[in-house]
Design an enzyme around this catalytic site. Structure first.
Site, PDB file in Angstrom:
ATOM      1  CB  SER A 183      44.982 -40.785 -10.273  1.00 61.72           C
ATOM      2  OG  SER A 183      44.916 -39.408  -9.979  1.00 61.72           O
TER       3      SER A 183
ATOM      4  CE  LYS B 225      48.080 -38.343 -11.237  1.00 62.69           C
ATOM      5  NZ  LYS B 225      48.157 -38.301 -12.718  1.00 62.69           N
ATOM      6  CG  LEU B 226      49.117 -39.184  -2.574  1.00 62.24           C
ATOM      7  CD1 LEU B 226      49.668 -38.689  -1.240  1.00 62.24           C
ATOM      8  CD2 LEU B 226      47.810 -39.950  -2.369  1.00 62.24           C
ATOM      9  CE  LYS B 227      44.841 -35.923 -10.191  1.00 64.25           C
ATOM     10  NZ  LYS B 227      45.456 -35.370 -11.420  1.00 64.25           N
TER      11      LYS B 227
ATOM     12  CG  ASP C 106      48.826 -34.576 -11.453  1.00 61.82           C
ATOM     13  OD1 ASP C 106      49.281 -33.449 -11.734  1.00 61.82           O
ATOM     14  OD2 ASP C 106      48.031 -35.194 -12.196  1.00 61.82           O
TER      15      ASP C 106
ATOM     16  CG  ASN D  98      45.883 -31.839 -12.162  1.00 60.76           C
ATOM     17  OD1 ASN D  98      45.602 -32.671 -11.301  1.00 60.76           O
ATOM     18  ND2 ASN D  98      46.021 -32.170 -13.423  1.00 60.76           N
TER      19      ASN D  98
ATOM     20  CD  GLU E 173      50.810 -36.111 -13.681  1.00 69.54           C
ATOM     21  OE1 GLU E 173      50.833 -37.017 -12.817  1.00 69.54           O
ATOM     22  OE2 GLU E 173      49.955 -36.068 -14.568  1.00 69.54           O
TER      23      GLU E 173
ATOM     24  CG  ASP F  43      49.047 -34.297 -17.492  1.00 63.77           C
ATOM     25  OD1 ASP F  43      48.709 -34.270 -18.689  1.00 63.77           O
ATOM     26  OD2 ASP F  43      48.246 -34.644 -16.588  1.00 63.77           O
TER      27      ASP F  43
ATOM     28  CE  LYS G 259      46.476 -37.153 -18.209  1.00 63.71           C
ATOM     29  NZ  LYS G 259      46.062 -35.931 -17.495  1.00 63.71           N
TER      30      LYS G 259
ATOM     31  N   GLY H 160      45.754 -40.847 -17.415  1.00 64.74           N
ATOM     32  CA  GLY H 160      44.366 -41.293 -17.471  1.00 64.74           C
ATOM     33  C   GLY H 160      43.433 -40.103 -17.378  1.00 64.74           C
TER      34      GLY H 160
HETATM   35  C1  NPQ Z   1      45.745 -35.871 -14.562  1.00 61.98           C
HETATM   36  N1  NPQ Z   1      43.891 -37.520 -14.454  1.00 61.98           N
HETATM   37  O1  NPQ Z   1      46.608 -36.720 -14.625  1.00 61.98           O
HETATM   38  C2  NPQ Z   1      44.271 -36.183 -14.773  1.00 61.98           C
HETATM   39  C3  NPQ Z   1      43.435 -35.131 -14.246  1.00 61.98           C
HETATM   40  C4  NPQ Z   1      42.002 -35.198 -14.632  1.00 61.98           C
HETATM   41  C5  NPQ Z   1      43.545 -39.668 -13.411  1.00 61.98           C
HETATM   42  O2  NPQ Z   1      44.590 -37.926 -12.360  1.00 61.98           O
HETATM   43  C6  NPQ Z   1      37.466 -34.934 -16.698  1.00 61.98           C
HETATM   44  C7  NPQ Z   1      38.333 -34.397 -17.605  1.00 61.98           C
HETATM   45  C8  NPQ Z   1      37.945 -35.413 -15.546  1.00 61.98           C
HETATM   46  C9  NPQ Z   1      39.662 -34.315 -17.315  1.00 61.98           C
HETATM   47  C10 NPQ Z   1      39.800 -35.829 -14.053  1.00 61.98           C
HETATM   48  C11 NPQ Z   1      44.060 -38.286 -13.352  1.00 61.98           C
HETATM   49  C12 NPQ Z   1      39.295 -35.345 -15.237  1.00 61.98           C
HETATM   50  C13 NPQ Z   1      40.163 -34.796 -16.141  1.00 61.98           C
HETATM   51  C14 NPQ Z   1      41.132 -35.728 -13.778  1.00 61.98           C
HETATM   52  C15 NPQ Z   1      41.515 -34.728 -15.817  1.00 61.98           C
HETATM   53  O3  NPQ Z   1      46.079 -34.724 -14.395  1.00 61.98           O
HETATM   54 MG    MG Z   2      48.212 -34.918 -14.447  1.00 61.83          MG
END
Ligand code: NPQ
Ligand code: MG
Length: 369
Positions: A135, A161-163, A188, A190, A213, A238, A262, A290
Protein backbone atom coordinates in the site's frame (compact mmCIF):
# COMPACT_ATOMS: atom_id res chain seq x y z
CA UNK A 1 -7.52 -22.18 29.98
CA UNK A 2 -7.36 -20.15 33.14
CA UNK A 3 -6.06 -16.64 32.45
CA UNK A 4 -3.72 -15.65 35.26
CA UNK A 5 -2.56 -12.23 34.07
CA UNK A 6 -3.10 -9.73 31.28
CA UNK A 7 -0.53 -7.04 30.53
CA UNK A 8 -1.17 -4.13 28.18
CA UNK A 9 1.85 -2.51 26.53
CA UNK A 10 1.66 0.71 24.55
CA UNK A 11 4.64 1.29 22.29
CA UNK A 12 5.67 3.82 19.64
CA UNK A 13 7.50 2.41 16.64
CA UNK A 14 9.24 4.72 14.18
CA UNK A 15 8.08 4.33 10.57
CA UNK A 16 10.68 4.14 7.79
CA UNK A 17 8.73 6.89 5.98
CA UNK A 18 5.59 8.88 6.74
CA UNK A 19 2.36 7.12 5.71
CA UNK A 20 -0.40 9.39 4.37
CA UNK A 21 -3.98 8.41 3.58
CA UNK A 22 -7.04 10.49 2.76
CA UNK A 23 -7.64 10.76 6.53
CA UNK A 24 -4.19 11.76 7.75
CA UNK A 25 -0.44 11.39 7.88
CA UNK A 26 1.63 9.52 10.44
CA UNK A 27 5.35 9.21 11.15
CA UNK A 28 5.15 6.81 14.10
CA UNK A 29 2.98 3.74 14.68
CA UNK A 30 1.53 3.72 18.17
CA UNK A 31 0.53 0.16 19.01
CA UNK A 32 -1.29 -1.46 21.89
CA UNK A 33 -0.18 -5.04 22.62
CA UNK A 34 -1.89 -7.50 24.94
CA UNK A 35 0.14 -10.19 26.68
CA UNK A 36 -1.83 -12.93 28.41
CA UNK A 37 -0.41 -15.59 30.67
CA UNK A 38 -2.66 -18.65 30.85
CA UNK A 39 -1.72 -21.96 32.49
CA UNK A 40 1.90 -20.80 32.35
CA UNK A 41 1.78 -20.18 28.60
CA UNK A 42 2.26 -16.75 27.00
CA UNK A 43 0.04 -15.34 24.28
CA UNK A 44 0.36 -12.04 22.43
CA UNK A 45 -2.23 -10.01 20.59
CA UNK A 46 -1.91 -6.75 18.69
CA UNK A 47 -4.51 -4.00 18.49
CA UNK A 48 -4.89 -2.47 15.02
CA UNK A 49 -6.42 0.80 16.25
CA UNK A 50 -4.46 3.95 15.46
CA UNK A 51 -3.55 6.91 17.64
CA UNK A 52 -6.61 8.92 16.60
CA UNK A 53 -10.15 7.79 15.68
CA UNK A 54 -9.85 8.51 11.95
CA UNK A 55 -9.82 5.16 10.17
CA UNK A 56 -12.44 3.92 12.64
CA UNK A 57 -14.06 5.14 15.86
CA UNK A 58 -11.61 3.05 17.90
CA UNK A 59 -8.19 4.39 18.91
CA UNK A 60 -5.27 3.24 21.06
CA UNK A 61 -6.09 4.92 24.39
CA UNK A 62 -9.78 4.06 24.05
CA UNK A 63 -9.01 0.40 23.35
CA UNK A 64 -6.69 0.24 26.35
CA UNK A 65 -9.47 1.54 28.62
CA UNK A 66 -12.16 -0.71 27.14
CA UNK A 67 -9.90 -3.72 27.66
CA UNK A 68 -8.85 -2.66 31.16
CA UNK A 69 -12.35 -1.80 32.42
CA UNK A 70 -14.69 -4.11 30.55
CA UNK A 71 -13.05 -6.96 28.63
CA UNK A 72 -10.08 -8.13 30.70
CA UNK A 73 -12.14 -8.41 33.92
CA UNK A 74 -14.48 -10.85 32.16
CA UNK A 75 -11.55 -13.05 31.14
CA UNK A 76 -9.90 -12.87 34.54
CA UNK A 77 -13.12 -13.88 36.28
CA UNK A 78 -13.81 -16.86 34.02
CA UNK A 79 -12.53 -20.28 34.98
CA UNK A 80 -12.27 -21.77 31.53
CA UNK A 81 -11.47 -19.45 28.63
CA UNK A 82 -11.19 -20.58 25.02
CA UNK A 83 -10.88 -18.36 21.96
CA UNK A 84 -14.11 -19.84 20.61
CA UNK A 85 -15.98 -18.79 23.77
CA UNK A 86 -14.92 -15.13 23.66
CA UNK A 87 -17.81 -14.08 21.45
CA UNK A 88 -20.19 -15.13 24.21
CA UNK A 89 -18.03 -13.77 27.03
CA UNK A 90 -17.77 -10.35 25.34
CA UNK A 91 -21.43 -10.18 24.28
CA UNK A 92 -22.17 -7.63 27.02
CA UNK A 93 -19.92 -5.08 25.31
CA UNK A 94 -21.34 -3.61 22.11
CA UNK A 95 -18.89 -2.93 19.28
CA UNK A 96 -15.26 -2.22 20.22
CA UNK A 97 -14.23 -4.90 17.79
CA UNK A 98 -10.59 -3.88 17.64
CA UNK A 99 -10.29 -4.11 21.42
CA UNK A 100 -11.99 -7.52 21.43
CA UNK A 101 -9.80 -8.74 18.57
CA UNK A 102 -6.68 -7.84 20.56
CA UNK A 103 -7.60 -10.18 23.39
CA UNK A 104 -8.87 -12.86 21.02
CA UNK A 105 -5.50 -12.94 19.26
CA UNK A 106 -3.65 -13.22 22.58
CA UNK A 107 -5.92 -16.01 23.84
CA UNK A 108 -5.69 -17.88 20.51
CA UNK A 109 -1.91 -17.53 20.58
CA UNK A 110 -1.70 -18.96 24.11
CA UNK A 111 -4.17 -21.75 23.30
CA UNK A 112 -2.25 -22.78 20.19
CA UNK A 113 1.13 -22.59 21.91
CA UNK A 114 -0.13 -24.90 24.62
CA UNK A 115 -0.99 -27.57 22.01
CA UNK A 116 1.89 -26.92 19.61
CA UNK A 117 -0.49 -25.86 16.83
CA UNK A 118 0.20 -22.99 14.40
CA UNK A 119 -2.22 -20.21 13.47
CA UNK A 120 -2.20 -21.49 9.89
CA UNK A 121 -3.25 -24.98 10.96
CA UNK A 122 -5.97 -23.65 13.25
CA UNK A 123 -7.44 -21.19 10.74
CA UNK A 124 -7.33 -23.58 7.78
CA UNK A 125 -4.36 -22.42 5.70
CA UNK A 126 -3.88 -24.34 2.46
CA UNK A 127 -0.65 -22.64 1.31
CA UNK A 128 2.77 -22.31 2.90
CA UNK A 129 3.40 -18.82 1.50
CA UNK A 130 1.26 -15.87 0.39
CA UNK A 131 1.50 -13.41 -2.48
CA UNK A 132 2.13 -9.86 -1.26
CA UNK A 133 1.07 -6.43 -2.33
CA UNK A 134 2.05 -3.05 -0.94
CA UNK A 135 0.00 0.00 0.00
CA UNK A 136 1.53 3.28 -1.14
CA UNK A 137 0.62 6.46 0.71
CA UNK A 138 -0.24 9.82 -0.77
CA UNK A 139 2.99 11.58 -1.77
CA UNK A 140 4.04 15.24 -1.70
CA UNK A 141 4.42 15.04 -5.50
CA UNK A 142 4.23 12.62 -8.43
CA UNK A 143 8.00 12.18 -8.80
CA UNK A 144 8.33 11.08 -5.16
CA UNK A 145 5.44 8.67 -5.65
CA UNK A 146 6.97 7.13 -8.78
CA UNK A 147 10.33 6.66 -7.06
CA UNK A 148 8.64 4.93 -4.11
CA UNK A 149 6.59 2.67 -6.39
CA UNK A 150 9.66 1.73 -8.44
CA UNK A 151 11.44 0.77 -5.24
CA UNK A 152 8.60 -1.61 -4.29
CA UNK A 153 8.50 -3.11 -7.77
CA UNK A 154 12.24 -3.77 -7.51
CA UNK A 155 11.70 -5.42 -4.13
CA UNK A 156 9.33 -7.87 -5.80
CA UNK A 157 5.85 -6.80 -4.67
CA UNK A 158 3.21 -8.42 -6.83
CA UNK A 159 0.56 -5.74 -6.59
CA UNK A 160 0.57 -2.00 -5.95
CA UNK A 161 -2.20 -0.18 -4.11
CA UNK A 162 -2.34 3.60 -4.31
CA UNK A 163 -4.06 5.70 -1.71
CA UNK A 164 -6.28 8.24 -3.49
CA UNK A 165 -8.41 11.25 -2.57
CA UNK A 166 -10.04 14.10 -4.53
CA UNK A 167 -7.15 15.98 -6.15
CA UNK A 168 -4.85 12.93 -5.95
CA UNK A 169 -6.32 10.25 -8.19
CA UNK A 170 -6.38 10.23 -12.02
CA UNK A 171 -2.91 11.65 -12.54
CA UNK A 172 -1.01 9.52 -10.02
CA UNK A 173 -2.86 6.41 -11.20
CA UNK A 174 -2.08 7.18 -14.87
CA UNK A 175 1.60 7.85 -14.17
CA UNK A 176 2.03 4.76 -11.99
CA UNK A 177 0.28 2.61 -14.59
CA UNK A 178 2.78 3.89 -17.19
CA UNK A 179 5.71 2.98 -14.96
CA UNK A 180 4.56 -0.49 -13.80
CA UNK A 181 3.09 -1.78 -17.07
CA UNK A 182 0.75 -4.71 -16.46
CA UNK A 183 1.61 -5.26 -12.78
CA UNK A 184 -1.67 -5.52 -10.82
CA UNK A 185 -2.79 -2.11 -9.53
CA UNK A 186 -5.64 -1.04 -7.25
CA UNK A 187 -6.70 2.10 -5.38
CA UNK A 188 -8.01 2.86 -1.89
CA UNK A 189 -9.98 6.05 -1.10
CA UNK A 190 -10.63 5.45 2.62
CA UNK A 191 -14.10 7.06 2.28
CA UNK A 192 -12.83 10.32 0.71
CA UNK A 193 -15.48 10.62 -2.07
CA UNK A 194 -19.22 11.29 -2.35
CA UNK A 195 -21.84 10.37 -4.95
CA UNK A 196 -21.04 13.70 -6.68
CA UNK A 197 -17.78 12.04 -7.77
CA UNK A 198 -19.29 9.08 -9.64
CA UNK A 199 -18.57 10.46 -13.12
CA UNK A 200 -15.05 11.37 -12.06
CA UNK A 201 -14.40 7.92 -10.57
CA UNK A 202 -15.60 6.26 -13.80
CA UNK A 203 -12.54 7.73 -15.47
CA UNK A 204 -10.46 5.25 -13.46
CA UNK A 205 -11.88 2.47 -15.65
CA UNK A 206 -9.30 3.06 -18.37
CA UNK A 207 -6.43 2.02 -16.08
CA UNK A 208 -7.42 -1.63 -15.69
CA UNK A 209 -7.52 -1.56 -11.89
CA UNK A 210 -8.13 -4.72 -9.86
CA UNK A 211 -10.53 -2.79 -7.69
CA UNK A 212 -11.44 0.49 -6.02
CA UNK A 213 -11.55 0.21 -2.25
CA UNK A 214 -14.04 2.06 0.00
CA UNK A 215 -14.75 5.22 -2.00
CA UNK A 216 -17.63 6.35 0.26
CA UNK A 217 -18.42 6.63 3.97
CA UNK A 218 -18.72 3.26 5.70
CA UNK A 219 -22.43 3.46 6.58
CA UNK A 220 -23.50 4.17 2.99
CA UNK A 221 -23.87 0.77 1.38
CA UNK A 222 -26.41 2.18 -1.09
CA UNK A 223 -23.88 4.67 -2.50
CA UNK A 224 -21.50 1.80 -3.22
CA UNK A 225 -24.29 -0.07 -5.03
CA UNK A 226 -24.85 2.98 -7.25
CA UNK A 227 -21.16 3.25 -8.08
CA UNK A 228 -20.78 -0.50 -8.67
CA UNK A 229 -23.65 -0.27 -11.18
CA UNK A 230 -22.00 2.53 -13.15
CA UNK A 231 -18.30 1.63 -13.13
CA UNK A 232 -16.40 -1.32 -14.62
CA UNK A 233 -13.72 -1.37 -11.93
CA UNK A 234 -14.83 -3.77 -9.17
CA UNK A 235 -15.86 -2.04 -5.93
CA UNK A 236 -14.30 -3.50 -2.76
CA UNK A 237 -15.42 -2.61 0.76
CA UNK A 238 -13.02 -2.26 3.69
CA UNK A 239 -14.29 0.05 6.49
CA UNK A 240 -17.94 -0.97 5.90
CA UNK A 241 -17.35 -4.67 6.57
CA UNK A 242 -17.51 -5.24 10.32
CA UNK A 243 -19.19 -8.67 10.53
CA UNK A 244 -20.21 -11.70 8.50
CA UNK A 245 -23.81 -10.52 8.36
CA UNK A 246 -22.85 -7.13 7.00
CA UNK A 247 -20.50 -8.73 4.46
CA UNK A 248 -23.27 -11.00 3.16
CA UNK A 249 -25.74 -8.11 3.02
CA UNK A 250 -23.31 -5.85 1.13
CA UNK A 251 -22.54 -8.61 -1.35
CA UNK A 252 -26.19 -9.51 -1.92
CA UNK A 253 -27.06 -5.86 -2.49
CA UNK A 254 -24.29 -5.52 -5.07
CA UNK A 255 -22.17 -3.03 -3.13
CA UNK A 256 -18.98 -5.10 -3.16
CA UNK A 257 -17.74 -7.87 -5.46
CA UNK A 258 -14.43 -8.37 -3.62
CA UNK A 259 -13.95 -8.07 0.15
CA UNK A 260 -11.01 -6.74 2.16
CA UNK A 261 -10.77 -8.77 5.38
CA UNK A 262 -9.00 -7.24 8.38
CA UNK A 263 -9.32 -9.34 11.53
CA UNK A 264 -9.03 -6.31 13.82
CA UNK A 265 -11.90 -4.50 12.11
CA UNK A 266 -14.27 -7.49 12.39
CA UNK A 267 -13.56 -8.49 15.99
CA UNK A 268 -10.92 -11.15 15.49
CA UNK A 269 -9.48 -14.02 13.47
CA UNK A 270 -12.43 -16.35 14.04
CA UNK A 271 -14.88 -13.79 12.62
CA UNK A 272 -12.41 -13.16 9.77
CA UNK A 273 -12.52 -16.88 8.93
CA UNK A 274 -16.31 -16.77 9.08
CA UNK A 275 -16.38 -13.87 6.57
CA UNK A 276 -13.93 -15.77 4.38
CA UNK A 277 -16.21 -18.83 4.45
CA UNK A 278 -19.32 -16.77 3.64
CA UNK A 279 -17.59 -14.99 0.75
CA UNK A 280 -16.30 -18.27 -0.57
CA UNK A 281 -19.77 -19.78 -0.64
CA UNK A 282 -20.96 -16.70 -2.56
CA UNK A 283 -17.99 -16.93 -4.97
CA UNK A 284 -16.63 -13.56 -3.82
CA UNK A 285 -12.83 -13.35 -3.68
CA UNK A 286 -11.25 -11.87 -0.56
CA UNK A 287 -7.86 -10.45 0.33
CA UNK A 288 -6.14 -9.62 3.59
CA UNK A 289 -5.87 -5.95 4.48
CA UNK A 290 -3.14 -4.40 6.58
CA UNK A 291 -3.01 -1.93 9.46
CA UNK A 292 0.73 -1.29 9.79
CA UNK A 293 1.01 -4.38 11.95
CA UNK A 294 4.06 -5.36 13.96
CA UNK A 295 5.42 -8.87 13.46
CA UNK A 296 2.75 -10.19 15.86
CA UNK A 297 -0.25 -9.16 13.76
CA UNK A 298 1.66 -9.70 10.53
CA UNK A 299 2.38 -13.34 11.42
CA UNK A 300 -1.30 -13.99 12.10
CA UNK A 301 -2.42 -12.12 8.96
CA UNK A 302 -0.05 -14.13 6.77
CA UNK A 303 -1.54 -17.33 8.21
CA UNK A 304 -5.06 -16.04 7.48
CA UNK A 305 -4.10 -15.00 3.93
CA UNK A 306 -3.13 -18.64 3.25
CA UNK A 307 -6.79 -19.74 3.37
CA UNK A 308 -8.24 -20.84 0.02
CA UNK A 309 -10.56 -17.86 -0.59
CA UNK A 310 -7.76 -15.29 -0.37
CA UNK A 311 -7.46 -15.01 -4.14
CA UNK A 312 -5.76 -11.61 -4.39
CA UNK A 313 -2.43 -10.42 -2.98
CA UNK A 314 -2.87 -8.80 0.43
CA UNK A 315 -1.47 -5.70 2.12
CA UNK A 316 0.65 -8.28 3.93
CA UNK A 317 3.90 -6.49 3.12
CA UNK A 318 7.33 -7.21 4.56
CA UNK A 319 8.15 -5.71 7.96
CA UNK A 320 10.67 -3.45 6.22
CA UNK A 321 7.88 -1.67 4.32
CA UNK A 322 7.02 0.07 7.60
CA UNK A 323 9.73 -0.57 10.19
CA UNK A 324 13.52 -0.61 10.20
CA UNK A 325 13.25 -2.88 13.23
CA UNK A 326 10.26 -5.01 14.19
CA UNK A 327 9.13 -6.12 17.64
CA UNK A 328 9.54 -9.75 16.46
CA UNK A 329 11.83 -11.37 13.94
CA UNK A 330 11.14 -9.51 10.68
CA UNK A 331 9.06 -10.78 7.77
CA UNK A 332 11.19 -10.65 4.63
CA UNK A 333 9.88 -10.77 1.08
CA UNK A 334 11.05 -13.70 -1.06
CA UNK A 335 10.13 -13.38 -4.73
CA UNK A 336 7.04 -11.36 -3.74
CA UNK A 337 5.88 -13.86 -1.12
CA UNK A 338 5.94 -14.13 2.67
CA UNK A 339 6.17 -17.57 4.30
CA UNK A 340 3.41 -18.69 6.63
CA UNK A 341 4.99 -19.25 10.06
CA UNK A 342 4.99 -22.89 11.14
CA UNK A 343 5.83 -22.58 14.85
CA UNK A 344 3.23 -22.89 17.61
CA UNK A 345 0.77 -19.99 17.90
CA UNK A 346 1.79 -17.00 15.82
CA UNK A 347 5.20 -18.63 15.42
CA UNK A 348 7.06 -15.41 16.26
CA UNK A 349 8.69 -14.23 19.48
CA UNK A 350 8.43 -10.78 21.04
CA UNK A 351 11.68 -8.89 21.65
CA UNK A 352 11.42 -7.69 25.24
CA UNK A 353 14.34 -5.27 24.84
CA UNK A 354 12.43 -3.37 22.14
CA UNK A 355 9.19 -3.57 24.11
CA UNK A 356 10.90 -1.60 26.88
CA UNK A 357 12.81 0.67 24.50
CA UNK A 358 9.64 1.71 22.64
CA UNK A 359 7.32 1.87 25.67
CA UNK A 360 5.16 5.03 25.73
CA UNK A 361 3.51 4.28 29.08
CA UNK A 362 4.02 1.96 32.01
CA UNK A 363 2.48 -1.43 31.19
CA UNK A 364 -0.98 -2.01 32.67
CA UNK A 365 -0.93 -5.25 34.67
CA UNK A 366 -4.24 -6.97 35.44
CA UNK A 367 -4.53 -10.08 37.60
CA UNK A 368 -7.25 -12.44 38.79
CA UNK A 369 -9.44 -10.90 41.49
C1 NPQ B 1 -6.51 0.55 4.59
N1 NPQ B 1 -4.22 0.21 5.51
O1 NPQ B 1 -6.45 -0.43 3.88
C2 NPQ B 1 -5.51 0.80 5.71
C3 NPQ B 1 -5.52 2.18 6.13
C4 NPQ B 1 -4.79 2.48 7.38
C5 NPQ B 1 -2.10 -0.53 4.64
O2 NPQ B 1 -3.49 0.89 3.50
C6 NPQ B 1 -3.15 3.27 12.03
C7 NPQ B 1 -4.41 2.76 12.15
C8 NPQ B 1 -2.63 3.43 10.81
C9 NPQ B 1 -5.13 2.45 11.03
C10 NPQ B 1 -2.82 3.28 8.41
C11 NPQ B 1 -3.34 0.26 4.49
C12 NPQ B 1 -3.34 3.11 9.67
C13 NPQ B 1 -4.61 2.61 9.78
C14 NPQ B 1 -3.56 2.97 7.30
C15 NPQ B 1 -5.32 2.31 8.63
O3 NPQ B 1 -7.43 1.31 4.45
MG1 MG C 1 -8.58 0.29 2.96
Amino acid sequence: MRIERIELHTIGMPLVRPFETSFGRQTERQVLLAHVVADGVDGWGECVAGTTPDYSSEYVDGCRIVIERFLAPVLLAANDVTAAALDGLFAGVIGHRMAKATLEAAVLDAELRSTGTSFGERLGAVRDRVECGVSVGISPDIETLLAEVEGYVDEGYRRIKLKIKPGWDLEPVARVREVIGSLPLQVDANTAYTLDHVDHLRRLDEFGLLLIEQPFVEEDIAAHVLLADSIETPVCLDESITSTGIAIDAIERGATSIVNIKPGRVGGYLEAVSIHDACRSLDVPVWCGGMLETGIGRAMNVALAALPGFALPGDTSASGRYFAEDITEPFVLDDGYLSVPTGAGSGVEVRHDLLRHWALTEPVVLSRP
